[in-house]
Design a protein around this motif. Structure first.
Motif, PDB file in Angstrom:
ATOM      1  N   VAL A 119       0.843  -1.199   0.000  1.00  0.00           N
ATOM      2  CA  VAL A 119       0.000   0.000   0.000  1.00  0.00           C
ATOM      3  C   VAL A 119       0.875   1.244   0.000  1.00  0.00           C
ATOM      4  O   VAL A 119       2.034   1.205   0.420  1.00  0.00           O
ATOM      5  CB  VAL A 119      -0.927   0.015   1.241  1.00  0.00           C
ATOM      6  CG1 VAL A 119      -1.835  -1.202   1.239  1.00  0.00           C
ATOM      7  CG2 VAL A 119      -0.115   0.078   2.526  1.00  0.00           C
ATOM      8  N   PRO A 120       0.350   2.381  -0.467  1.00  0.00           N
ATOM      9  CA  PRO A 120       1.117   3.634  -0.406  1.00  0.00           C
ATOM     10  C   PRO A 120       1.395   4.033   1.042  1.00  0.00           C
ATOM     11  O   PRO A 120       0.557   3.860   1.919  1.00  0.00           O
ATOM     12  CB  PRO A 120       0.195   4.650  -1.099  1.00  0.00           C
ATOM     13  CG  PRO A 120      -0.772   3.826  -1.883  1.00  0.00           C
ATOM     14  CD  PRO A 120      -0.946   2.550  -1.140  1.00  0.00           C
ATOM     15  N   ALA A 121       2.570   4.563   1.272  1.00  0.00           N
ATOM     16  CA  ALA A 121       2.926   5.025   2.609  1.00  0.00           C
ATOM     17  C   ALA A 121       2.249   6.369   2.880  1.00  0.00           C
ATOM     18  O   ALA A 121       1.908   7.108   1.952  1.00  0.00           O
ATOM     19  CB  ALA A 121       4.437   5.155   2.740  1.00  0.00           C
ATOM     20  N   PRO A 122       2.019   6.712   4.147  1.00  0.00           N
ATOM     21  CA  PRO A 122       1.462   8.042   4.477  1.00  0.00           C
ATOM     22  C   PRO A 122       2.332   9.159   3.908  1.00  0.00           C
ATOM     23  O   PRO A 122       3.533   8.983   3.678  1.00  0.00           O
ATOM     24  CB  PRO A 122       1.490   8.047   6.013  1.00  0.00           C
ATOM     25  CG  PRO A 122       1.448   6.606   6.406  1.00  0.00           C
ATOM     26  CD  PRO A 122       2.211   5.865   5.341  1.00  0.00           C
TER      27      PRO A 122
ATOM     28  N   HIS B 159       9.180   6.713   3.123  1.00  0.00           N
ATOM     29  CA  HIS B 159       9.096   5.604   2.174  1.00  0.00           C
ATOM     30  C   HIS B 159       7.892   5.802   1.256  1.00  0.00           C
ATOM     31  O   HIS B 159       6.925   6.480   1.612  1.00  0.00           O
ATOM     32  CB  HIS B 159       8.976   4.275   2.924  1.00  0.00           C
ATOM     33  CG  HIS B 159      10.062   4.049   3.928  1.00  0.00           C
ATOM     34  ND1 HIS B 159      11.305   3.575   3.586  1.00  0.00           N
ATOM     35  CD2 HIS B 159      10.096   4.253   5.276  1.00  0.00           C
ATOM     36  CE1 HIS B 159      12.056   3.476   4.676  1.00  0.00           C
ATOM     37  NE2 HIS B 159      11.349   3.888   5.711  1.00  0.00           N
ATOM     38  N   SER B 160       7.971   5.181   0.097  1.00  0.00           N
ATOM     39  CA  SER B 160       6.875   5.332  -0.869  1.00  0.00           C
ATOM     40  C   SER B 160       5.781   4.292  -0.662  1.00  0.00           C
ATOM     41  O   SER B 160       4.597   4.578  -0.879  1.00  0.00           O
ATOM     42  CB  SER B 160       7.423   5.219  -2.291  1.00  0.00           C
ATOM     43  OG  SER B 160       8.077   3.965  -2.481  1.00  0.00           O
ATOM     44  N   VAL B 161       6.167   3.066  -0.255  1.00  0.00           N
ATOM     45  CA  VAL B 161       5.173   2.006  -0.064  1.00  0.00           C
ATOM     46  C   VAL B 161       5.454   1.261   1.234  1.00  0.00           C
ATOM     47  O   VAL B 161       6.571   1.287   1.769  1.00  0.00           O
ATOM     48  CB  VAL B 161       5.175   0.997  -1.240  1.00  0.00           C
ATOM     49  CG1 VAL B 161       4.694   1.656  -2.512  1.00  0.00           C
ATOM     50  CG2 VAL B 161       6.547   0.371  -1.425  1.00  0.00           C
TER      51      VAL B 161
ATOM     52  N   PHE C 207      10.237  -4.767   4.077  1.00  0.00           N
ATOM     53  CA  PHE C 207       9.452  -5.931   3.696  1.00  0.00           C
ATOM     54  C   PHE C 207      10.057  -7.218   4.250  1.00  0.00           C
ATOM     55  O   PHE C 207       9.339  -8.154   4.627  1.00  0.00           O
ATOM     56  CB  PHE C 207       9.338  -6.021   2.170  1.00  0.00           C
ATOM     57  CG  PHE C 207       8.396  -5.012   1.568  1.00  0.00           C
ATOM     58  CD1 PHE C 207       8.141  -3.799   2.188  1.00  0.00           C
ATOM     59  CD2 PHE C 207       7.753  -5.275   0.378  1.00  0.00           C
ATOM     60  CE1 PHE C 207       7.279  -2.867   1.639  1.00  0.00           C
ATOM     61  CE2 PHE C 207       6.880  -4.356  -0.192  1.00  0.00           C
ATOM     62  CZ  PHE C 207       6.647  -3.146   0.447  1.00  0.00           C
ATOM     63  N   ASP C 208      11.394  -7.297   4.297  1.00  0.00           N
ATOM     64  CA  ASP C 208      12.044  -8.511   4.785  1.00  0.00           C
ATOM     65  C   ASP C 208      11.722  -8.759   6.255  1.00  0.00           C
ATOM     66  O   ASP C 208      11.630  -9.916   6.695  1.00  0.00           O
ATOM     67  CB  ASP C 208      13.569  -8.424   4.590  1.00  0.00           C
ATOM     68  CG  ASP C 208      13.977  -8.565   3.135  1.00  0.00           C
ATOM     69  OD1 ASP C 208      13.204  -9.181   2.376  1.00  0.00           O
ATOM     70  OD2 ASP C 208      15.047  -8.073   2.748  1.00  0.00           O
ATOM     71  N   SER C 209      11.551  -7.694   7.026  1.00  0.00           N
ATOM     72  CA  SER C 209      11.205  -7.865   8.440  1.00  0.00           C
ATOM     73  C   SER C 209       9.850  -8.542   8.589  1.00  0.00           C
ATOM     74  O   SER C 209       9.678  -9.456   9.399  1.00  0.00           O
ATOM     75  CB  SER C 209      11.205  -6.511   9.152  1.00  0.00           C
ATOM     76  OG  SER C 209      12.502  -5.952   9.195  1.00  0.00           O
ATOM     77  N   LEU C 210       8.875  -8.087   7.805  1.00  0.00           N
ATOM     78  CA  LEU C 210       7.555  -8.711   7.892  1.00  0.00           C
ATOM     79  C   LEU C 210       7.550 -10.100   7.283  1.00  0.00           C
ATOM     80  O   LEU C 210       6.777 -10.963   7.713  1.00  0.00           O
ATOM     81  CB  LEU C 210       6.504  -7.832   7.208  1.00  0.00           C
ATOM     82  CG  LEU C 210       5.981  -6.654   8.032  1.00  0.00           C
ATOM     83  CD1 LEU C 210       4.836  -5.959   7.312  1.00  0.00           C
ATOM     84  CD2 LEU C 210       5.529  -7.101   9.410  1.00  0.00           C
ATOM     85  N   LEU C 211       8.407 -10.346   6.303  1.00  0.00           N
ATOM     86  CA  LEU C 211       8.500 -11.697   5.751  1.00  0.00           C
ATOM     87  C   LEU C 211       8.995 -12.674   6.818  1.00  0.00           C
ATOM     88  O   LEU C 211       8.564 -13.832   6.865  1.00  0.00           O
ATOM     89  CB  LEU C 211       9.416 -11.724   4.531  1.00  0.00           C
ATOM     90  CG  LEU C 211       9.533 -13.075   3.813  1.00  0.00           C
ATOM     91  CD1 LEU C 211       8.161 -13.557   3.348  1.00  0.00           C
ATOM     92  CD2 LEU C 211      10.481 -12.977   2.623  1.00  0.00           C
TER      93      LEU C 211
END
Length: 894
Positions: free
Chosen positions: A155-158, A163-165, A187-191
């Motif tokens: 999703v788009p970042a605030p 960050h952009s997304v 993203f790697d952290s959430l992965l």
């Protein structure tokens, strides 16, 4: 063949089929009302769902579903009136459904909603769509594991974000009511989190895969995510289902709140759109709103220790290399006796907190239980008798109800006073908190004990689950039914005497009710007042006006008794649901007690110590042991295995600013890999709040554990063993911080000697904060301190870095030589090894003696070789000789 819509004379729409070969228009057969019901349900199902359509005592499948279902289930495909059919018995349906689910196929259930009446079409309705992430039935989900359903989206970042997304995820366990959201620009952290949670089903936007693959900034993450998704159940929803505003409204409606302030979540949270998609999917498959979702929690990667998928795999945290719990850390730490306790252990390992206060609370609970082994053992015995309260409540709230579920709550409530009595015997403050957290429910317990029979059926329609004496009206109807049966028995005896037919029997079936059956050999004795009802092969069946009248009375009493029982059952369910919140809180407390009792038992059995946790950068372990290997060796000694190996403890001392990197050399099979793994596992155990296998331990909290251990390839994606190794190493170097713990094993071995040694050397320098040999980069992220690292290698030349960089220490695994053979001592000592003993290890592996002899000859020749290929090793030997003679080495290695 052409299709046209035509109109019959009575204005009903008909389907006209034109066959171009015969140039003749024919009208397609009109669907029966029952098949029209089937088609109405079928057309609204998700793609690929298998529809089970209730017809009497069977679930039927038709046409394409029948063909597919017969193959999936191994049942017979039949034809009736030109229609393909396949069916399974209603009472055995769950067994067949499970066979379909494990093959990754969704199952839709269409049930009869009323009792069939002659001449009337039965009302039917879609009641459930079963998928891997939405199943609730006890026999379909693993008792000891959470059953997470997860949705995610980019999703788009605030606007004010750097960050952009963002990657947004939401996950729930419908069986227990857990509901979480999270988002992160990394993203790697959430992965890492996604991999730890191991969701059983993933929900993605329809257009996501193509968009993510084409976005250059997401390509690397997308490849890792695709690898994680392999073999998992994935469902797609239209992109608009992930809309943020719709998600906010859906979440609030489901939770029954006006705003999310009470959960500490702002309504601008980017993951609420994903949460809304998740709720929509759950509602669609439950065929109603999930009623057990009452709270939502936000997860933050900055508040937990992260374990990337490779580390989880290398350290065998949740599954061993064989893909099972056996041989994993999860199994080694599991001393629980209840399913909720086992699931809580899994959650603790998936999300280890960085909160010192919480970790010390857990440690203290374990310690207090450890101090009173008799009371702890008594409490475990009581816990063995409780049922899976969170999942029972989840099913009751979601309208999956049967008498045994209430029986499970009754059995659990009967144990709570006994548990509380033992809890009061503990004096410690940590355990004492549970005296108030665990509630007693005397009124509810008494109600269920009075109302429910001792032996309970699995289905409501079976009846007999309400205890005699609980309800006067039910007792009256039951007595009427029982007296009527006595009347039937007396009538049978009287008719035998009146007619002289000793084999006269009064029987019952659903089709004809009660009847008098007389064999054909006795038909000449039948009285004139008998009225014929049915002829069979060997007998005639009759009834009398008195028998007919009594049949109405009996059936009416039986039906009314079943209906009365169902009313009483609903009242009991309502009484339980009024206490749901308190029951859930009590269940959580019981699960924690179960887990901590199990850890105390393990600590006592294996002589664990309580680690000191702090915010320092120190990692010190005295006489540490591998928690899994130690248990396996003990099992082998106690079985028919004749070995008497004992696990050899070892120490480790690391510090981010002093003894940062330990380079470990030694022979193959000496125990280097086991040693570095045990350090990582002990650290993880400490950071979930457990005691650890060591005589002493101090752990400065780590934010991530990285592991690059073992050899494997990924041929399906065109990645060699070396490429996999480099990918994992790159992930470590790009994401490690000075608070991380890293274990590396044999970096660079998958390529040529020079290439491999060069890469290994450069990796060590990078982790130390150097830009070239012996020179520190003051601007480097690891200039003053770096991640605590254990680096096992066969590149003995690498040990020379200790002379050049201040935070590197050499260690080796000791062996003894005897008659050209080696004995593994398994002891890690300061100093470097200069040999790998590869030929001796090859002999132990059983290579032919001729091969061993030839290898020795070749080795001797290579060691005498003055070619450039051996120049590096010659320089290393010259440097070692100079050191042994007390001279300063004059040669640089490179």
């Amino acid at each position: 063949m052409n299709l046209k819509i035509g109109f019959e004379k009575d204005s009903k729409v008909a389907l006209l089929v034109t066959d171009p070969m015969k140039q003749k228009t024919t009208k397609a057969p009109k669907l029966t009302p029952m098949m029209q019901q089937y088609m109405d349900v079928k057309r609204n199902l998700p793609k690929g769902a298998l529809l089970l359509f209730r017809l009497g005592d069977f679930y039927e499948m038709f046409e394409d579903d029948a063909v597919r279902g017969s193959k999936l289930l191994g049942i017979t495909l039949t034809h009736r009136n030109g229609q393909q059919m396949a069916g399974i018995p209603y009472h055995a349906a769950q067994t067949y459904i499970q066979k379909v689910l494990v093959q990754g196929v969704k199952v839709a259930i269409c049930d009869q909603m009323e009792t069939p009446q002659p001449g009337k079409i039965v009302k039917r309705q879609l009641t459930r769509i079963l998928t891997p992430g939405t199943i609730l039935e006890d026999h379909q989900i693993q008792a000891n594991s959470s059953n997470y359903l997860m949705a995610l989206n980019v999703v788009p970042a605030p606007k004010k974000s750097a960050h952009s997304v963002l990657l947004s995820i939401a996950w729930m366990d419908l069986s227990t009511g857990e509901f979480h959201i999270a988002c992160d620009a990394c993203f790697d952290s959430l992965l890492s989190l996604i991999s730890s949670l191991d969701p059983k089903e993933l929900i993605l936007p329809e257009m996501a895969s193509g968009k993510w693959a084409q976005d250059e900034t997401l390509q690397h993450w997308h490849k890792s995510f695709e690898q994680f998704c392999a073999g998992r159940a994935i469902s797609e929803l239209p992109d608009y289902r992930f809309d943020l505003s719709d998600g906010i409204r859906s979440v609030k409606e489901t939770l029954g709140v006006l705003n999310l302030d009470g959960f500490g979540i702002q309504e601008t949270h980017p993951s609420l759109g994903v949460a809304g998609a998740l709720i929509h999917y759950a509602t669609e498959n439950l065929c109603s709103k999930p009623e057990n979702l009452t709270r939502i929690k936000e997860y933050s990667t900055r508040q937990t220790l992260l374990l990337d998928p490779a580390t989880q795999r290398h350290l065998e945290i949740f599954r061993s290399s064989g893909g099972t719990r056996v041989g994993s850390l999860l199994q080694a730490m599991d001393g629980t006796v209840t399913p909720p306790g086992a699931r809580l252990l899994e959650q603790y390992l998936a999300t280890p907190p960085l909160c010192l206060q919480e970790l010390q609370r857990r440690q203290q609970c374990v310690g207090e239980f450890l101090e009173s082994p008799a009371y702890a053992a008594e409490m475990q015995e009581y816990l063995k008798c409780i049922r899976d309260l969170p999942r029972i409540l989840g099913r009751l709230r979601n309208r999956l109800r049967n008498p045994r579920e209430l029986g499970g709550i009754r059995d659990t409530l009967q144990q709570i006073p006994l548990i509380l009595e033992v809890l009061f015997q503990f004096d410690g403050p940590a355990v004492a908190q549970y005296n108030s957290r665990i509630k007693d429910f005397p009124a509810l317990r008494t109600l269920l004990e009075r109302a429910l029979a001792d032996e309970l059926p699995t289905q409501l329609q079976d009846g007999g689950y309400i205890r005699d004496g609980y309800d006067e009206e039910l007792d009256r109807l039951r007595n009427l039914n029982r007296n009527s049966k006595n009347w039937i028995a007396e009538l049978e005896q009287a008719e035998q005497e009146r007619t002289g037919i000793k084999k006269l029997r009064i029987k019952f079936n659903n089709a004809f009710g009660y009847f008098i059956e007389i064999t054909k050999s006795n038909l000449h004795l039948v009285p004139d007042d008998y009225i014929r009802r049915q002829t069979t092969v060997n007998a005639e069946r009759y009834y009398t006006p008195d028998l007919k009248e009594k049949e109405k009375e009996i059936l009416s009493a039986s039906e009314k008794a079943v209906a009365r029982e169902e009313i009483l059952f609903r009242d009991l369910v309502a009484a339980v649901l009024e206490e749901t919140d308190a029951l859930e809180d009590t269940a959580t407390g019981l699960a924690e007690i179960d887990l901590f009792l199990g850890w105390a038992k393990l600590a006592r059995r294996w002589d664990y110590c309580c680690p000191q946790l702090d915010d320092s950068s120190i990692l010190r372990i005295d006489a540490g042991r591998h928690p899994v290997v130690e248990q396996i060796l003990d099992e082998q000694k106690s079985s028919s295995y004749c070995g008497n190996d004992q696990f050899i403890p070892n120490d480790v001392s690391l510090s981010a600013s002093d003894d940062q990197i330990a380079i470990i050399t030694g022979p193959n099979m000496a125990g280097k890999s086991t040693y570095i793994r045990q350090v990582a596992l002990i650290t993880l155990m400490a950071q979930v709040g457990s005691w650890v296998p060591a005589s002493g331990c101090r752990v400065g909290l780590v934010d991530r554990i990285f592991s690059r251990v073992g050899a494997s390839d990924d041929l399906a994606r065109g990645n060699s063993t070396f490429m996999v190794e480099m990918n994992e190493t790159a992930n470590i170097l790009n994401n490690a911080t000075a608070k991380s713990l890293i274990i590396l094993d044999e970096i660079g071995r998958g390529t040529s000697t020079y290439d491999g040694l060069s890469i290994a050397w450069a990796v060590v320098e990078h982790l130390h904060g150097a830009i070239e040999e012996g020179k520190l980069d003051e601007t480097h992220a690891f200039a003053g301190k770096g991640p605590r690292t254990l680096f096992a290698t066969h590149y003995h030349e690498l040990t020379q870095i200790e002379k050049q960089l201040p935070r590197i220490r050499n260690f080796s695994v000791a062996v003894k030589e005897w008659n050209d053979e080696i004995i593994f001592v398994r002891q890690v000592l300061p100093g470097a090894a200069d040999r790998s003993y590869g030929i001796q290890v090859a002999r132990l592996a059983g290579l032919p003696l001729s091969v061993i002899s030839r290898a020795k000859t070749i080795l001797a020749k290579l060691e005498e070789d003055d070619s450039s290929h051996n120049l590096l090793r010659k320089r290393f030997r010259q440097m070692k000789n100079a050191e042994e003679q007390g001279e300063a080495p004059q040669l640089e290695l490179f």
